[in-house]
Design a protein around this motif. Structure first.
Motif, PDB file in Angstrom:
ATOM      1  N   GLY A 157      15.843 -41.326 -13.006  1.00 27.84           N
ATOM      2  CA  GLY A 157      14.586 -42.292 -12.872  1.00 27.84           C
ATOM      3  C   GLY A 157      13.442 -41.635 -13.374  1.00 27.84           C
ATOM      4  N   GLN A 158      13.429 -40.154 -13.058  1.00 33.11           N
ATOM      5  CA  GLN A 158      12.229 -39.292 -13.452  1.00 33.11           C
ATOM      6  C   GLN A 158      12.035 -39.353 -14.838  1.00 33.11           C
ATOM      7  N   TRP A 159      13.095 -39.160 -15.533  1.00 35.45           N
ATOM      8  CA  TRP A 159      13.330 -39.078 -16.811  1.00 35.45           C
ATOM      9  C   TRP A 159      12.708 -40.191 -17.786  1.00 35.45           C
ATOM     10  N   LEU A 160      13.077 -41.237 -17.026  1.00 36.64           N
ATOM     11  CA  LEU A 160      12.490 -42.891 -17.542  1.00 36.64           C
ATOM     12  C   LEU A 160      11.163 -42.814 -17.395  1.00 36.64           C
ATOM     13  N   ALA A 161      10.621 -42.493 -16.244  1.00 37.98           N
ATOM     14  CA  ALA A 161       9.267 -42.265 -16.123  1.00 37.98           C
ATOM     15  C   ALA A 161       8.375 -41.396 -17.006  1.00 37.98           C
ATOM     16  N   TRP A 162       8.983 -40.338 -17.449  1.00 27.72           N
ATOM     17  CA  TRP A 162       8.252 -39.698 -18.219  1.00 27.72           C
ATOM     18  C   TRP A 162       8.412 -40.105 -19.716  1.00 27.72           C
ATOM     19  N   SER A 163       9.404 -40.849 -20.059  1.00 26.66           N
ATOM     20  CA  SER A 163       9.685 -41.667 -21.211  1.00 26.66           C
ATOM     21  C   SER A 163       8.669 -42.605 -21.267  1.00 26.66           C
ATOM     22  N   ALA A 164       8.403 -43.413 -20.194  1.00 19.52           N
ATOM     23  CA  ALA A 164       7.334 -44.576 -20.265  1.00 19.52           C
ATOM     24  C   ALA A 164       6.061 -43.928 -20.248  1.00 19.52           C
ATOM     25  N   LEU A 165       5.674 -42.806 -19.696  1.00 18.62           N
ATOM     26  CA  LEU A 165       4.476 -42.181 -20.076  1.00 18.62           C
ATOM     27  C   LEU A 165       4.218 -41.909 -21.651  1.00 18.62           C
ATOM     28  N   HIS A 166       5.360 -41.418 -22.233  1.00 20.37           N
ATOM     29  CA  HIS A 166       5.047 -41.118 -23.569  1.00 20.37           C
ATOM     30  C   HIS A 166       4.990 -42.448 -24.382  1.00 20.37           C
ATOM     31  N   ASP A 167       5.562 -43.460 -23.888  1.00 17.84           N
ATOM     32  CA  ASP A 167       5.478 -44.762 -24.696  1.00 17.84           C
ATOM     33  C   ASP A 167       3.934 -45.326 -24.560  1.00 17.84           C
ATOM     34  N   ALA A 168       3.395 -45.193 -23.414  1.00 23.11           N
ATOM     35  CA  ALA A 168       2.054 -45.443 -23.085  1.00 23.11           C
ATOM     36  C   ALA A 168       0.981 -44.355 -23.792  1.00 23.11           C
ATOM     37  N   GLY A 169       1.591 -43.499 -24.695  1.00 21.98           N
ATOM     38  CA  GLY A 169       0.532 -42.551 -25.143  1.00 21.98           C
ATOM     39  C   GLY A 169       0.092 -41.463 -24.390  1.00 21.98           C
ATOM     40  N   PHE A 170       0.856 -41.111 -23.195  1.00 21.21           N
ATOM     41  CA  PHE A 170       0.432 -39.872 -22.523  1.00 21.21           C
ATOM     42  C   PHE A 170       1.589 -38.615 -22.628  1.00 21.21           C
ATOM     43  N   TYR A 171       0.900 -37.664 -22.944  1.00 19.40           N
ATOM     44  CA  TYR A 171       1.850 -36.581 -22.877  1.00 19.40           C
ATOM     45  C   TYR A 171       1.273 -35.235 -22.151  1.00 19.40           C
ATOM     46  N   VAL A 172       1.864 -34.437 -22.179  1.00 15.38           N
ATOM     47  CA  VAL A 172       1.523 -32.942 -21.345  1.00 15.38           C
ATOM     48  C   VAL A 172      -0.052 -32.792 -21.678  1.00 15.38           C
ATOM     49  N   ASN A 173      -0.342 -32.640 -23.036  1.00 11.08           N
ATOM     50  CA  ASN A 173      -1.458 -32.111 -23.523  1.00 11.08           C
ATOM     51  C   ASN A 173      -2.481 -33.239 -23.874  1.00 11.08           C
ATOM     52  N   THR A 174      -2.202 -34.589 -23.522  1.00 15.47           N
ATOM     53  CA  THR A 174      -3.152 -35.747 -23.802  1.00 15.47           C
ATOM     54  C   THR A 174      -4.642 -35.419 -23.024  1.00 15.47           C
ATOM     55  N   ASN A 175      -4.785 -35.193 -21.857  1.00 21.21           N
ATOM     56  CA  ASN A 175      -5.873 -35.273 -21.271  1.00 21.21           C
ATOM     57  C   ASN A 175      -5.520 -34.100 -19.773  1.00 21.21           C
ATOM     58  N   PRO A 176      -6.486 -33.602 -19.143  1.00 18.16           N
ATOM     59  CA  PRO A 176      -5.903 -32.765 -18.033  1.00 18.16           C
ATOM     60  C   PRO A 176      -5.305 -33.848 -16.898  1.00 18.16           C
ATOM     61  N   SER A 177      -5.504 -34.867 -16.854  1.00 23.84           N
ATOM     62  CA  SER A 177      -5.112 -35.864 -15.863  1.00 23.84           C
ATOM     63  C   SER A 177      -3.557 -35.953 -16.101  1.00 23.84           C
ATOM     64  N   SER A 178      -2.989 -36.196 -17.298  1.00 20.01           N
ATOM     65  CA  SER A 178      -1.695 -36.396 -17.847  1.00 20.01           C
ATOM     66  C   SER A 178      -0.972 -34.995 -17.661  1.00 20.01           C
ATOM     67  N   SER A 179      -1.552 -33.896 -17.662  1.00 17.69           N
ATOM     68  CA  SER A 179      -1.139 -32.482 -17.626  1.00 17.69           C
ATOM     69  C   SER A 179      -0.739 -32.302 -16.280  1.00 17.69           C
ATOM     70  N   PHE A 180      -1.388 -32.617 -15.334  1.00 18.19           N
ATOM     71  CA  PHE A 180      -1.264 -32.569 -13.910  1.00 18.19           C
ATOM     72  C   PHE A 180      -0.126 -33.303 -13.568  1.00 18.19           C
ATOM     73  N   ALA A 181      -0.088 -34.687 -14.055  1.00 23.93           N
ATOM     74  CA  ALA A 181       0.989 -35.570 -13.511  1.00 23.93           C
ATOM     75  C   ALA A 181       2.252 -35.222 -13.860  1.00 23.93           C
ATOM     76  N   PHE A 182       2.283 -34.754 -15.092  1.00 27.51           N
ATOM     77  CA  PHE A 182       3.721 -34.061 -15.678  1.00 27.51           C
ATOM     78  C   PHE A 182       3.924 -32.788 -15.026  1.00 27.51           C
ATOM     79  N   LEU A 183       2.895 -31.862 -14.844  1.00 28.65           N
ATOM     80  CA  LEU A 183       3.264 -30.778 -14.220  1.00 28.65           C
ATOM     81  C   LEU A 183       3.611 -30.879 -12.531  1.00 28.65           C
ATOM     82  N   LEU A 184       3.014 -31.725 -11.998  1.00 27.99           N
ATOM     83  CA  LEU A 184       3.753 -31.858 -10.394  1.00 27.99           C
ATOM     84  C   LEU A 184       4.945 -32.358 -10.510  1.00 27.99           C
ATOM     85  N   THR A 185       5.214 -33.481 -11.290  1.00 27.07           N
ATOM     86  CA  THR A 185       6.570 -34.202 -10.991  1.00 27.07           C
ATOM     87  C   THR A 185       7.617 -33.431 -11.915  1.00 27.07           C
ATOM     88  N   ILE A 186       7.533 -32.574 -12.696  1.00 31.55           N
ATOM     89  CA  ILE A 186       8.287 -31.779 -13.654  1.00 31.55           C
ATOM     90  C   ILE A 186       8.688 -30.582 -12.500  1.00 31.55           C
TER      91      ILE A 186
END
Length: 243
Positions: free
Chosen positions: A156-185
């Motif tokens: 389910g977490q993998w699907l959530a990360w894929s949904a973020l990618h589909d919405a245009g959010f990656y680890v290096n998109t902005n600081p907020s997306s970086s922390f979202a990925f960092l905390l969950t990963i």
């Protein structure tokens, strides 16, 4: 009348063992308690506490960095001014909520597995008494069910990360997306360690390990798994209310 006088005294105590000196402390316990089940369980729990304290320090550091970076502006060289580059990340909240429910259910099944292992360890000594039979017991594979739910959470977490990618959010998109990925990963990595321990505990029964040893592994893993569930609730609340 002739008499016989021995030239050397007869040792009537020959062959007797010398008296055993009393053990200091007034009891018969051995100083080496490496085989003591209770002592091994306490040592394992102490090691678990140290591991949990280390994980807590990691997430306290990440939380501090998250809150501080959220309020800090960034210097932009083109305009020679400070700008706010923190933008809200559209997280898949429904999917994350389902993952939270799966992890909480797995915590409940893990607790049932821990209590069952504690009961089996308590009955292990009784079963060794000749003439005592406890009958056949119906055992539900709570441990394997917890493993499946753990893999379900990671999927389910993998699907959530894929949904973020589909919405245009990656680890290096902005600081907020970086922390979202960092905390969950980071949480997922530590949870994977718990799943490995679960598989080892479940395989211990197939390897015919002593019940006491299996109970120690299951007990420590269960408390770590409960901690992972509480830690995810904390991460989920941090991402929801500190946006």
């Amino acid at each position: 009348m002739a008499t016989y006088t021995p030239t050397s005294p007869i040792d009537f105590d020959r062959g007797r063992k010398p008296p055993t000196p009393p053990v200091s402390g007034g009891d018969d316990r051995r100083g080496d308690d490496s085989n003591d089940y209770g002592a091994r369980l306490r040592r394992a729990r102490l090691g678990l506490i140290c591991a949990i304290a280390t994980v807590c320090m990691i997430f306290v550091s990440l939380t501090s960095a998250y809150i501080i970076r959220r309020g800090l502006p960034t210097f932009e060289g083109n305009s020679s001014s400070y700008v706010r580059d923190w933008s809200e990340v559209r997280l898949p909240w429904l999917l994350l909520a389902i993952n939270t429910l799966v992890l909480l259910v797995s915590s409940a099944t893990m607790e049932l597995a821990r209590r069952n292992a504690a009961r089996q360890a308590a009955l292990a000594q009784i079963k060794t008494i000749p003439g005592v039979s406890l009958g056949r017991e119906q055992r539900f594979p709570w441990l394997w069910l917890t493993v499946l739910l753990g893999f379900g959470f990671l999927a389910g977490q993998w699907l959530a990360w894929s949904a973020l990618h589909d919405a245009g959010f990656y680890v290096n998109t902005n600081p907020s997306s970086s922390f979202a990925f960092l905390l969950t990963i980071t949480h997922a990595v530590h949870l994977t360690g718990g799943i490995i321990a679960l598989i080892w505990a479940a395989a211990a029964s197939l390897l015919l390990m002593p019940m006491e040893k299996r109970h120690i592994v299951i007990d420590v893993t269960a408390w770590y798994w409960h901690f992972m569930a509480l830690l995810w609730l904390y991460v989920f609340a941090l991402l929801a209310f500190a946006r």
